[in-house]
Design a protein around this motif. Structure first.
Motif, PDB file in Angstrom:
ATOM      1  N   MET A 102     -38.215  -4.538 -32.210  1.00  0.00           N
ATOM      2  CA  MET A 102     -37.153  -4.681 -31.213  1.00  0.00           C
ATOM      3  C   MET A 102     -37.756  -5.115 -29.883  1.00  0.00           C
ATOM      4  O   MET A 102     -38.889  -4.742 -29.552  1.00  0.00           O
ATOM      5  N   VAL A 103     -36.988  -5.899 -29.138  1.00  0.00           N
ATOM      6  CA  VAL A 103     -37.455  -6.419 -27.852  1.00  0.00           C
ATOM      7  C   VAL A 103     -36.429  -6.112 -26.762  1.00  0.00           C
ATOM      8  O   VAL A 103     -35.281  -5.777 -27.043  1.00  0.00           O
ATOM      9  N   ALA A 104     -36.878  -6.248 -25.526  1.00  0.00           N
ATOM     10  CA  ALA A 104     -35.960  -6.188 -24.385  1.00  0.00           C
ATOM     11  C   ALA A 104     -35.431  -7.595 -24.153  1.00  0.00           C
ATOM     12  O   ALA A 104     -36.213  -8.544 -24.063  1.00  0.00           O
ATOM     13  N   ALA A 105     -34.120  -7.733 -24.073  1.00  0.00           N
ATOM     14  CA  ALA A 105     -33.500  -9.034 -23.880  1.00  0.00           C
ATOM     15  C   ALA A 105     -32.709  -9.050 -22.574  1.00  0.00           C
ATOM     16  O   ALA A 105     -33.005  -8.290 -21.652  1.00  0.00           O
ATOM     17  N   ASN A 106     -31.685  -9.891 -22.513  1.00  0.00           N
ATOM     18  CA  ASN A 106     -30.899 -10.036 -21.289  1.00  0.00           C
ATOM     19  C   ASN A 106     -30.068  -8.793 -21.016  1.00  0.00           C
ATOM     20  O   ASN A 106     -29.823  -7.977 -21.895  1.00  0.00           O
ATOM     21  N   ASN A 107     -29.637  -8.652 -19.764  1.00  0.00           N
ATOM     22  CA  ASN A 107     -28.780  -7.544 -19.342  1.00  0.00           C
ATOM     23  C   ASN A 107     -29.482  -6.195 -19.474  1.00  0.00           C
ATOM     24  O   ASN A 107     -28.878  -5.193 -19.856  1.00  0.00           O
ATOM     25  N   THR A 108     -30.780  -6.176 -19.135  1.00  0.00           N
ATOM     26  CA  THR A 108     -31.566  -4.938 -19.102  1.00  0.00           C
ATOM     27  C   THR A 108     -32.375  -4.904 -17.815  1.00  0.00           C
ATOM     28  O   THR A 108     -32.700  -5.942 -17.232  1.00  0.00           O
ATOM     29  N   PHE A 109     -32.719  -3.707 -17.396  1.00  0.00           N
ATOM     30  CA  PHE A 109     -33.571  -3.543 -16.212  1.00  0.00           C
ATOM     31  C   PHE A 109     -34.949  -4.158 -16.465  1.00  0.00           C
ATOM     32  O   PHE A 109     -35.550  -4.755 -15.563  1.00  0.00           O
ATOM     33  N   ILE A 110     -35.436  -4.038 -17.698  1.00  0.00           N
ATOM     34  CA  ILE A 110     -36.733  -4.620 -18.057  1.00  0.00           C
ATOM     35  C   ILE A 110     -36.712  -6.128 -17.843  1.00  0.00           C
ATOM     36  O   ILE A 110     -37.635  -6.702 -17.243  1.00  0.00           O
ATOM     37  N   ASN A 111     -35.673  -6.791 -18.310  1.00  0.00           N
ATOM     38  CA  ASN A 111     -35.597  -8.241 -18.156  1.00  0.00           C
ATOM     39  C   ASN A 111     -35.551  -8.631 -16.679  1.00  0.00           C
ATOM     40  O   ASN A 111     -36.146  -9.640 -16.272  1.00  0.00           O
ATOM     41  N   HIS A 112     -34.858  -7.832 -15.882  1.00  0.00           N
ATOM     42  CA  HIS A 112     -34.796  -8.088 -14.444  1.00  0.00           C
ATOM     43  C   HIS A 112     -36.197  -8.068 -13.830  1.00  0.00           C
ATOM     44  O   HIS A 112     -36.551  -8.931 -13.025  1.00  0.00           O
ATOM     45  N   LEU A 113     -37.015  -7.089 -14.235  1.00  0.00           N
ATOM     46  CA  LEU A 113     -38.374  -7.000 -13.693  1.00  0.00           C
ATOM     47  C   LEU A 113     -39.283  -8.085 -14.276  1.00  0.00           C
ATOM     48  O   LEU A 113     -40.212  -8.538 -13.599  1.00  0.00           O
ATOM     49  N   LEU A 114     -39.041  -8.497 -15.493  1.00  0.00           N
ATOM     50  CA  LEU A 114     -39.799  -9.620 -16.056  1.00  0.00           C
ATOM     51  C   LEU A 114     -39.551 -10.881 -15.221  1.00  0.00           C
ATOM     52  O   LEU A 114     -40.490 -11.614 -14.882  1.00  0.00           O
TER      53      LEU A 114
END
Length: 254
Positions: free
Chosen positions: A155-167
Motif C-alpha cells: 500500500m502507498v500514500a496517494a492523493n488527498n493525504t497529509f503525506i502527499n502534501h508533504l511530499l
C-alpha cells in the motif's frame, strides 16, 4: 470548533500526534487517557492510562476516566468510535490534509484549552521553519517517488493525504498522485506506473526491513530505496517543528 461552557480539564486523546501536541502545549497533567500508539513523550507509556488503539478502543476504560473531552481524528479513528465517544462527553474531531490545517488546529487547541500563548509559539515556529525550508527546496530538482506504508498487501500514500502534501513540499512528485488515499498497488507494475527515482519506505505503520527494499528493487528500473521517518511525513502538530530540518537532511543525502 466545538463549543464548550468551560475549559476542559480531563482529556482523552485517541490520536498519537495530537497527544504530543497536548504535551507541548503544557497540558500533561490534563491528559488522562491515550492510545497504545501514543509513543511521544516516551514516559506517557508509564504515566498515562491506555484505552486501546486508534481503531479499536476500550470504551469502558474511557468511561471510567470521566473525561471532559475526547480528541479524535477523521483519518485515525472510525465513525463508530466517534459516535461511541460522543455518548460519554464532548468529542473534537480534527480533519487535516495540509500544513495550514495543522497550524489552524494548533491555534484551535490554544483557544479550547486556554493555552493561546503556547499555541502561538508553536505555530510561529512551524511557520518560520517552513519558510526557511521553502527557500532551501525551491531550486532542488523534482524527483519522482513512491511512498510505501504497508506490505501484504503493498500500500502507498496517494492523493488527498497529509503525506502527499508533504511530499509535494519536498519537490517529490508522487507517481500515485492519480489515486486516492492509501490504495493497494502491484509492485510488479512499478515501472509502468511511473518508474520512480526514489522508493520511500516509511518507518510506520509497517516495519520495513532490508529484504523488503530488495524485493521492491527487483521491479524498478533505476530507483533508489530510502528508509524514511514516517512520523515526520505523517504526524501533524508540534512534531512539524523538527520536520523541516529532517527533510533538509534527507535531501542532502540523496
Amino acid at each position: 470548533m466545538i463549543i464548550v461552557k468551560q475549559t476542559p480539564i480531563r482529556i482523552v486523546s485517541l490520536v498519537p500526534s495530537q497527544t504530543e501536541l497536548l504535551y507541548d502545549l503544557g497540558l500533561e497533567d490534563n491528559i488522562v487517557g491515550i492510545t497504545k500508539f501514543c509513543v511521544h513523550p516516551i514516559h506517557f507509556k508509564n504515566t498515562k492510562k491506555s484505552v486501546g488503539g486508534t481503531k479499536q478502543i476500550k470504551i469502558e476504560k474511557i468511561k471510567a476516566l470521566k473525561p471532559d473531552i475526547i480528541l479524535c481524528n477523521k483519518e485515525e479513528n472510525t465513525k463508530e468510535i466517534v459516535e461511541a465517544c460522543s455518548e460519554i462527553c464532548k468529542v473534537h474531531v480534527s480533519e487535516l490534509y495540509t500544513l495550514e490545517d495543522t497550524i489552524a488546529l494548533v491555534k484551535e487547541y490554544g483557544v479550547l484549552f486556554n493555552k493561546r500563548t503556547e499555541a502561538l509559539k508553536i505555530s510561529v515556529k512551524i511557520e518560520y521553519n517552513l519558510n526557511e525550508f521553502k527557500e532551501f527546496i525551491k531550486d532542488k530538482p523534482v524527483l519522482k517517488v513512491a511512498y510505501f506504508i504497508w506490505r501484504e498487501p503493498w500500500m502507498v500514500a496517494a492523493n488527498n493525504t497529509f503525506i502527499n502534501h508533504l511530499l509535494e513540499l519536498n519537490n517529490f512528485k508522487n507517481i500515485y498522485a492519480n489515486l486516492e488515499r492509501y490504495p493497494e498497488v502491484e509492485i510488479n507494475k512499478l515501472q509502468q506506473q511511473g518508474d520512480p527515482d526514489l522508493v520511500l519506505l516509511s518507518s510506520e505503520p509497517y516495519p520495513f526491513k532490508d529484504e523488503h527494499a530488495f524485493e521492491l528493487g527487483r521491479f524498478s528500473h533505476h530507483s533508489k530505496t530510502v528508509f524514511v521517518d514516517g512520523e515526520y511525513f505523517s504526524w501533524y502538530g508540534s512534531r512539524l517543528i523538527g520536520a523541516f530540518d529532517y527533510f533538509r537532511t534527507l535531501r542532502n543525502r540523496l
